[in-house]
Design an enzyme around this catalytic site. Structure first.
Site: not given
Lengths: 206, 245
Positions: B150, B111, B160, B163, B165
């Site tokens: 990640y 991120y 995870r 995905h 959000h």
């Protein structure tokens, strides 16, 4: 033959996670990308009424600050009107009554500037005391939490408020009352949010 | 004044369909989940109204994550995808002109956030956020890259699933929703403690974006479809006056 009513199911919620800022407040995540971020100016320059600041901290069940929360606020103007086509009446040019606030990565403190909302007509003609609606998301919060900020110096209106009135426990009701103080001539309301534990804040299923 | 059909309260939220507040396997939720029951509140103007956005609030290119942070002439690394779908309510009516915002990791699972320290490399051409308004049919679309999986600090070997959000504002404050979409066929979905906060497998299915070959651009970009359902509202068959008088 019977006809069954057919409704879709709501999309289920998932936590906003620790990096919610990227999507909803990218400047806080550490980069500039959009011409304007949404929700920074709640009342706008033309709003009537008393200018206020609301500050607080979100704490978890261990009493520690939650440093990665995002709060959204929704409020009426000083006349008790929401900036929405279904609410009768006009608001000042530039008044949206909506904002996004993040908790400080270092301290967990948050704060926003706005105007104090007026009383809002509630159900069945019962007037609701001035209040600010709040929605809280963060890592570890699976579905956003709704609460309301009321003001301690509106004690008469608070006593008649139909929403505070449904909270059975006086001690729990107090978790929704922001406490005023004066700093450099400005009114600051303190509203701490406790997700869990002693004096857990009242959260609503709206 | 409004030209909308007169409508009443939102349908109650089905709290057994949504995740429980506390899940032992999603460890952070244990100290952040309220312990007392929520106080149930009948909708008032405070819940039925909500912020309204227009095309002055955002730029037309804000929904293109392939270009909105890239240097001129450059592109982010990763599978190029179109993400599209409709925002509907529980009555299957479209929700037009509502704000949809997304954020995600890049193709290496990293991120762009000052708090993310994962080894996966930052991509200088990828910011990882976008926003748009639904059109009159409730449709939205973004262009982006498929995010990577990640690791995260929960149990020592939790990863995870890929995905994105998704945040939807809706028409009233009571409709506000944040969720995450996953990608069809990902074996990490079933292993994810955050996915598994949702008790009903049918609800999890609603979070899985489907490969949509009819929306791909041949030789260019793959497509996934993700429809979103917000709370519906009662029709005022009999008068239930919210505002008295």
């Amino acid at each position: 033959m019977l006809q069954q009513p057919h409704y879709l199911k709501e999309t289920p919620s998932q936590t906003a996670g620790p990096y919610v800022h990227i999507g909803l407040a990218p400047g806080a995540a550490g980069f500039e990308i959009f011409d304007q971020e949404l929700g920074r100016d709640i009342a706008g320059p033309n709003a009537k009424g008393e200018r206020i600041r609301v500050e607080g901290m979100v704490t978890d069940g261990t009493g520690s600050p939650v440093k990665d929360a995002l709060l959204e606020i929704w409020q009426a103007n000083a006349d008790g009107i929401y900036a929405h086509p279904e609410h009768a009446g006009a608001v000042e040019d530039g008044f949206r009554g909506w904002g996004r606030v993040i908790t400080d990565f270092g301290t967990g403190e948050w704060g926003f500037d706005s105007v104090k909302p007026g009383p809002v007509m509630g159900r069945n003609g019962n007037i609701m005391a001035p209040h600010i609606n709040m929605w809280i998301v963060a890592r570890g919060i699976n579905t956003g939490l709704n609460t309301r900020i009321y003001f301690e110096d509106e004690d008469e209106a608070n006593a008649a408020d139909p929403v505070l009135g449904i909270i059975e426990w006086e001690r729990r009701r107090q978790t929704l009352i922001a406490k005023p103080s004066i700093r450099n001539g400005q009114t600051i309301y303190r509203f701490d949010i406790r997700l869990q534990g002693q004096d857990e804040t009242v959260f609503f299923d709206i | 004044m409004s030209t909308l059909p007169e409508q009443g309260e939102f349908y109650s939220r089905d709290r057994r369909w949504h995740p429980a507040a506390m899940s032992q396997d999603y460890k952070t939720s244990v100290t952040r989940a309220p312990q007392y029951p929520l106080i149930s509140l009948e909708n008032t103007a405070s819940e039925i109204t909500g912020p309204v956005f227009g095309h002055n609030d955002i730029a037309a290119t804000d929904n293109d994550l392939l270009t909105n942070f890239a240097q001129p002439g450059e592109s982010p690394i990763g599978e190029r995808i179109i993400l599209h779908g409709r925002v509907l309510d529980e009555n299957a009516r479209p929700v037009p002109n509502t704000l949809v915002e997304i954020w995600q990791a890049n193709a290496s699972g990293r991120y762009r956030h000052k708090k993310d320290t994962y080894l996966g490399a930052l991509d200088p051409n990828f910011g990882g956020c976008g926003r748009t308004l639904t059109d009159e049919h409730g449709c939205y679309h973004f262009r982006t890259v498929k995010p990577g999986a990640y690791p995260w600090r929960n149990r020592v070997n939790d990863w995870r699933p890929a995905h994105i959000h998704v945040s939807v504002v809706g028409t009233g404050f009571a409709q506000r929703l944040i969720t995450q979409l996953y990608f069809e066929g990902d074996p990490l979905i079933a292993r994810c403690p955050i996915v598994n906060t949702i008790p009903d497998p049918a609800a999890v299915e609603m979070l899985i974006a489907r490969l949509d070959m009819n929306a791909t651009i041949p030789l260019d970009t793959m497509a996934y479809r993700f429809d979103i359902v917000l709370r519906g509202r009662r029709s005022t068959l009999f008068e239930n006056r919210l505002e008295g008088n």
